[in-house]
Design a protein around this motif. Structure first.
Motif, PDB file in Angstrom:
ATOM      1  N   SER A 201      76.624  40.472 -50.385  1.00 15.80           N
ATOM      2  CA  SER A 201      77.224  41.793 -50.550  1.00 15.80           C
ATOM      3  C   SER A 201      76.917  42.417 -51.909  1.00 15.80           C
ATOM      4  CB  SER A 201      78.735  41.687 -50.350  1.00 15.80           C
ATOM      5  OG  SER A 201      79.356  42.924 -50.557  1.00 15.80           O
ATOM      6  N   ILE A 202      76.719  41.594 -52.923  1.00 15.01           N
ATOM      7  CA  ILE A 202      76.511  42.131 -54.271  1.00 15.01           C
ATOM      8  C   ILE A 202      75.216  42.947 -54.341  1.00 15.01           C
ATOM      9  CG2 ILE A 202      76.345  41.618 -56.745  1.00 15.01           C
ATOM     10  CD1 ILE A 202      77.951  38.965 -56.063  1.00 15.01           C
ATOM     11  N   PRO A 203      74.038  42.351 -54.107  1.00 15.29           N
ATOM     12  CA  PRO A 203      72.825  43.169 -54.193  1.00 15.29           C
ATOM     13  C   PRO A 203      72.743  44.210 -53.080  1.00 15.29           C
ATOM     14  CG  PRO A 203      72.272  40.993 -53.355  1.00 15.29           C
ATOM     15  CD  PRO A 203      73.724  40.946 -53.789  1.00 15.29           C
ATOM     16  N   SER A 204      73.313  43.906 -51.925  1.00 14.69           N
ATOM     17  CA  SER A 204      73.246  44.851 -50.803  1.00 14.69           C
ATOM     18  C   SER A 204      73.998  46.140 -51.114  1.00 14.69           C
ATOM     19  CB  SER A 204      73.815  44.214 -49.533  1.00 14.69           C
ATOM     20  OG  SER A 204      73.054  43.087 -49.169  1.00 14.69           O
ATOM     21  N   ASN A 205      75.175  46.016 -51.719  1.00 14.06           N
ATOM     22  CA  ASN A 205      75.947  47.213 -52.044  1.00 14.06           C
ATOM     23  C   ASN A 205      75.352  47.986 -53.211  1.00 14.06           C
ATOM     24  OD1 ASN A 205      78.352  47.756 -50.295  1.00 14.06           O
ATOM     25  ND2 ASN A 205      78.553  45.557 -50.625  1.00 14.06           N
ATOM     26  N   ILE A 206      74.745  47.283 -54.155  1.00 13.01           N
ATOM     27  CA  ILE A 206      74.027  47.990 -55.221  1.00 13.01           C
ATOM     28  C   ILE A 206      72.911  48.823 -54.600  1.00 13.01           C
ATOM     29  CG2 ILE A 206      72.541  47.737 -57.239  1.00 13.01           C
ATOM     30  CD1 ILE A 206      74.115  45.082 -57.810  1.00 13.01           C
ATOM     31  N   ALA A 207      72.137  48.198 -53.725  1.00  8.79           N
ATOM     32  CA  ALA A 207      71.036  48.905 -53.076  1.00  8.79           C
ATOM     33  C   ALA A 207      71.540  50.094 -52.271  1.00  8.79           C
ATOM     34  CB  ALA A 207      70.256  47.945 -52.173  1.00  8.79           C
ATOM     35  N   GLU A 208      72.594  49.883 -51.498  1.00  3.32           N
ATOM     36  CA  GLU A 208      73.114  50.978 -50.679  1.00  3.32           C
ATOM     37  C   GLU A 208      73.602  52.128 -51.555  1.00  3.32           C
ATOM     38  OE1 GLU A 208      75.988  51.955 -46.887  1.00  3.32           O
ATOM     39  OE2 GLU A 208      75.758  49.874 -47.527  1.00  3.32           O
ATOM     40  N   GLY A 209      74.294  51.808 -52.636  1.00  2.00           N
ATOM     41  CA  GLY A 209      74.776  52.853 -53.527  1.00  2.00           C
ATOM     42  C   GLY A 209      73.659  53.683 -54.118  1.00  2.00           C
ATOM     43  N   PHE A 210      72.582  53.028 -54.500  1.00  2.00           N
ATOM     44  CA  PHE A 210      71.475  53.751 -55.121  1.00  2.00           C
ATOM     45  C   PHE A 210      70.614  54.496 -54.109  1.00  2.00           C
ATOM     46  CE2 PHE A 210      72.951  51.781 -58.839  1.00  2.00           C
ATOM     47  CZ  PHE A 210      72.457  52.528 -59.890  1.00  2.00           C
ATOM     48  N   GLU A 211      70.852  54.272 -52.841  1.00  2.00           N
ATOM     49  CA  GLU A 211      70.171  55.040 -51.798  1.00  2.00           C
ATOM     50  C   GLU A 211      71.006  56.224 -51.327  1.00  2.00           C
ATOM     51  OE1 GLU A 211      67.060  54.783 -50.568  1.00  2.00           O
ATOM     52  OE2 GLU A 211      66.679  53.200 -52.037  1.00  2.00           O
TER      53      GLU A 211
END
Length: 118
Positions: A41-51
């Motif tokens: 969830s950590i890298p996935s949510n960072i990625a989603e936020g920046f998209e």
């Protein structure tokens, strides 16, 4: 900036990969599912936020990633105590999760100071 260029994303992705590799043989599927999900969830949510299109959405997803750091650190501690995770590895994971949490906290502060967030 692309999320792949951010140190916090790179380190959180590496942590997630390490967790999956270390626990691949664990037969407590409930625990394994929970801890791998929080790490992922950590890298996935960072990625989603920046998209996302708005700073508010970016802030929301980075905040979720920060929460996942705390969740993961707690699960690593429990994993150590029940004997699923070797102490040295679990303590390294907890230390990395707390470092990531601090990095995400700084990022959130930066985003909240952005005039586009309000």
């Amino acid at each position: 900036m692309r999320h792949e260029q951010m140190e916090v994303w790179q380190r959180s992705k590496r942590l997630s990969v390490d967790v999956y590799r270390e626990l691949r043989g664990l037969r407590d599927f409930g625990f394994k599912d929970q801890i791998t999900r929080s790490a992922l969830s950590i890298p996935s949510n960072i990625a989603e936020g920046f998209e996302r299109f708005t700073e508010r959405e970016k802030f929301r997803f980075v905040s979720i990633a920060k929460g996942s750091c705390g969740e993961f650190a707690t699960q690593a501690l429990i994993g150590i105590e029940v004997g699923y995770i070797p102490d040295e590895i679990g303590q390294q994971w907890r230390s990395e999760a707390m470092a990531l949490s601090r990095m995400l906290g700084s990022l959130l502060k930066s985003l909240s100071n952005s005039s586009r967030l309000s």
